[in-house]
Design a protein around this motif. Structure first.
Motif, short mmCIF file in Angstrom:
data_model
loop_
_atom_site.label_atom_id
_atom_site.label_comp_id
_atom_site.label_asym_id
_atom_site.label_seq_id
_atom_site.Cartn_x
_atom_site.Cartn_y
_atom_site.Cartn_z
N THR A 82 0.85 -1.19 0.00
CA THR A 82 0.00 0.00 0.00
C THR A 82 0.88 1.23 0.00
O THR A 82 1.76 1.37 0.83
N PHE A 88 1.22 4.77 1.01
CA PHE A 88 0.56 5.68 1.92
C PHE A 88 0.98 7.11 1.66
O PHE A 88 2.15 7.40 1.45
N ASP A 129 1.70 7.49 6.73
CA ASP A 129 1.67 6.27 7.55
C ASP A 129 2.20 6.53 8.97
O ASP A 129 2.63 5.62 9.66
N LEU A 184 0.86 4.28 11.82
CA LEU A 184 1.36 2.91 11.90
C LEU A 184 2.78 2.88 12.43
O LEU A 184 3.15 2.01 13.22
N ALA A 219 -5.55 9.24 11.15
CA ALA A 219 -6.14 7.90 11.02
C ALA A 219 -7.63 8.01 10.77
O ALA A 219 -8.28 8.97 11.20
N ARG A 259 -11.57 1.51 2.75
CA ARG A 259 -10.18 1.39 2.28
C ARG A 259 -10.04 1.93 0.86
O ARG A 259 -9.10 2.65 0.53
N PRO A 314 -4.06 5.51 7.42
CA PRO A 314 -4.44 4.12 7.69
C PRO A 314 -5.85 4.01 8.28
O PRO A 314 -6.36 4.96 8.89
N GLN A 323 -5.93 -1.78 8.82
CA GLN A 323 -4.46 -1.78 8.90
C GLN A 323 -3.92 -1.72 10.32
O GLN A 323 -2.71 -1.80 10.55
N ARG A 335 2.81 -5.63 5.63
CA ARG A 335 3.04 -4.73 6.77
C ARG A 335 2.55 -5.37 8.04
O ARG A 335 1.64 -6.20 8.02
#
Ligand code: CP3
Length: 408
Positions: free
Chosen positions: A42, A44, A47, A50, A111, A172, A180, A242, A281
């Protein structure tokens, strides 16, 4: 039921005049593995969440807000009115996606969290969930005896709970890597409280009576719920979540010993059983026990990646309790959002300072946002986190540091 949801979404999408969209959209609903762009890797735009959950270096502290999609937003109230009611909103993947994205369109949050509810599992187990205005959730058929527990079956994630998985996939797709997506579930203990009480409670009369008089029955219920929660979160991950979070709203009403036996042990079991890697991931797991500040050291040994912390715990103390084993998420008092923006900014600064330097902090409230909060105050909160937090991270560029903050 699921087919009709798919058809209505496809119809709605084609009305928007997207030429090749229908074909792509049907792939979304088939699962992320068949999606171009949501395949093995993916890309991003952001991110940071994450990375922070895995305690990796970040340039600033990522921020999201528990219950960020909700009644404090006029656009949420409008979409809910269109859906008819809260449950129909949850059961309509396109509208659930719409409200999930609303707070992101207003604020630069780091997020998205799936719009749904923790009580979807007991509903799918046949308890008959309904909401009454001002009273919160209720069940038509609560759990009262051994036969009721015996009857419960782990729901089919692609059938009874297919609408949740469809929502995950649609969100998504629409996020397209912007930030995410967090999936979630209630903890077995918290779900059991609602199922045994038949709704919300202040006294925990029936659930405590079952715990003390019939621990065997309570364990039977918690085992079935653990199996269901594991399958539920795994299915959300398979459809594109995620990171996942377990909300243990009622763990804090237990004694330390009972907390371990009736709540933490089951969350540990779930954490151990989950898919922890998807699309190349790691999928971080967050546990949040409201009122569980004194148990953070034990919780940190559960195998999770991050712990939610409510506002009754100091983050400096929390960090020393977990010895940097896990990331920490929180813990601004939700009540600060009633104060003026300047005061909110000061409190953000205090929370950032209480965590201190380095990675592993995800900024959030200590519990869900209240429905009567002014959205402009939320904007002040998010802006303050983004403006003030770079100073607390090694990799921050000098230009990003707010000199007026006086830190560090
Ligand atoms: O964070 C998010 O934006 C995701 C959405 C989300 C909702 N519920 C939407 C919701 C999440 C993560 C939840 C979890 C949830 N649901 C919990 C655990 C979280 C916590 O705060 O500890 C609990 C205990 C529930 C059960 C539940 N659902 C209650 C008690 C209520 C009534 C709340 C109220 O103030 O009336 C709900 C309804 C609910 N869930 C709303 C939302 C936006 C309000 C529904 C509405 O009237 O529009």
């Amino acid at each position: 039921m699921r087919c009709s949801i798919r058809c209505s979404i496809l119809r709605a999408e084609s009305q928007r005049g997207a030429g090749t969209w229908d074909l792509e959209f049907s792939k979304v609903l088939a699962g992320p593995e068949s999606l171009p762009g949501i395949g093995s890797v993916t890309e991003f735009a952001n991110d940071t969440l994450l990375r922070a959950l895995l305690r990796q270096d970040v340039d600033y502290t990522p921020v999201w807000i528990m219950r960020q999609a909700g009644r404090y937003l006029p656009e949420y109230r409008a979409t809910r009115a269109r859906a008819g009611n809260f449950l129909d909103l949850c059961r309509n993947p396109e509208l659930a996606c719409e409200v999930t994205l609303q707070p992101l369109d207003r604020f630069p949050l780091d997020a998205a969290i799936l719009f749904s509810d923790i009580l979807t599992i007991p509903d799918a187990m046949g308890l008959g969930l309904y909401f009454t205005e001002g009273e919160g959730p209720r069940f038509e058929r609560p759990i009262r005896d051994a036969a009721d527990v015996q009857r419960l079956a782990v729901p089919d994630m692609e059938d009874e709970l297919g609408y949740v998985m469809d929502a995950v996939a649609v969100i998504r797709r629409e996020l397209a890597g912007r930030v995410p997506l967090i999936g979630f579930s209630g903890s077995p203990w918290t779900l059991a409280v609602y199922m045994v009480e038949g709704g919300g409670t202040k006294l925990f009369a029936r659930s405590k009576a079952m715990l003390f008089d019939r621990p065997d029955l309570m364990h039977g219920l918690l085992s079935k719920l653990s199996e269901s929660v594991t399958a539920y979160l795994d299915a959300q991950i398979a459809h594109g979540a995620q990171a996942v979070m377990i909300f243990d709203t009622w763990g804090g009403v237990l004694t330390p010993r009972d907390y371990r036996e009736f709540s933490l042990d089951y969350m540990t079991r779930i954490t151990a059983g989950l898919t922890r890697k998807a699309e190349g991931r790691q999928v971080p797991v967050i546990l949040f026990t409201k009122g569980g500040g004194q148990w953070l050291d034990r919780m940190a040994k559960s195998g999770c990646d991050a712990l939610g912390v409510d506002w009754t715990q100091d983050l400096t103390d929390a960090r020393s309790l977990v010895e940097d084993r896990v990331a920490l998420q929180g813990n601004l008092d939700p009540g600060i959002l009633y104060a003026a923006p300047e005061r909110i900014r000061k409190e953000v600064e205090r929370v950032l300072a209480s965590y201190g330097r380095g990675p592993g902090h995800i900024f959030n409230l200590g519990h869900g946002i209240h429905p009567d909060v002014d959205p402009d105050h939320v904007a002040a909160l998010v802006d303050a986190v983004h403006a003030l937090s770079p100073a607390w991270h090694r990799t921050a560029g000098a230009g990003a540091i707010d000199r007026d903050a006086g830190i560090p």
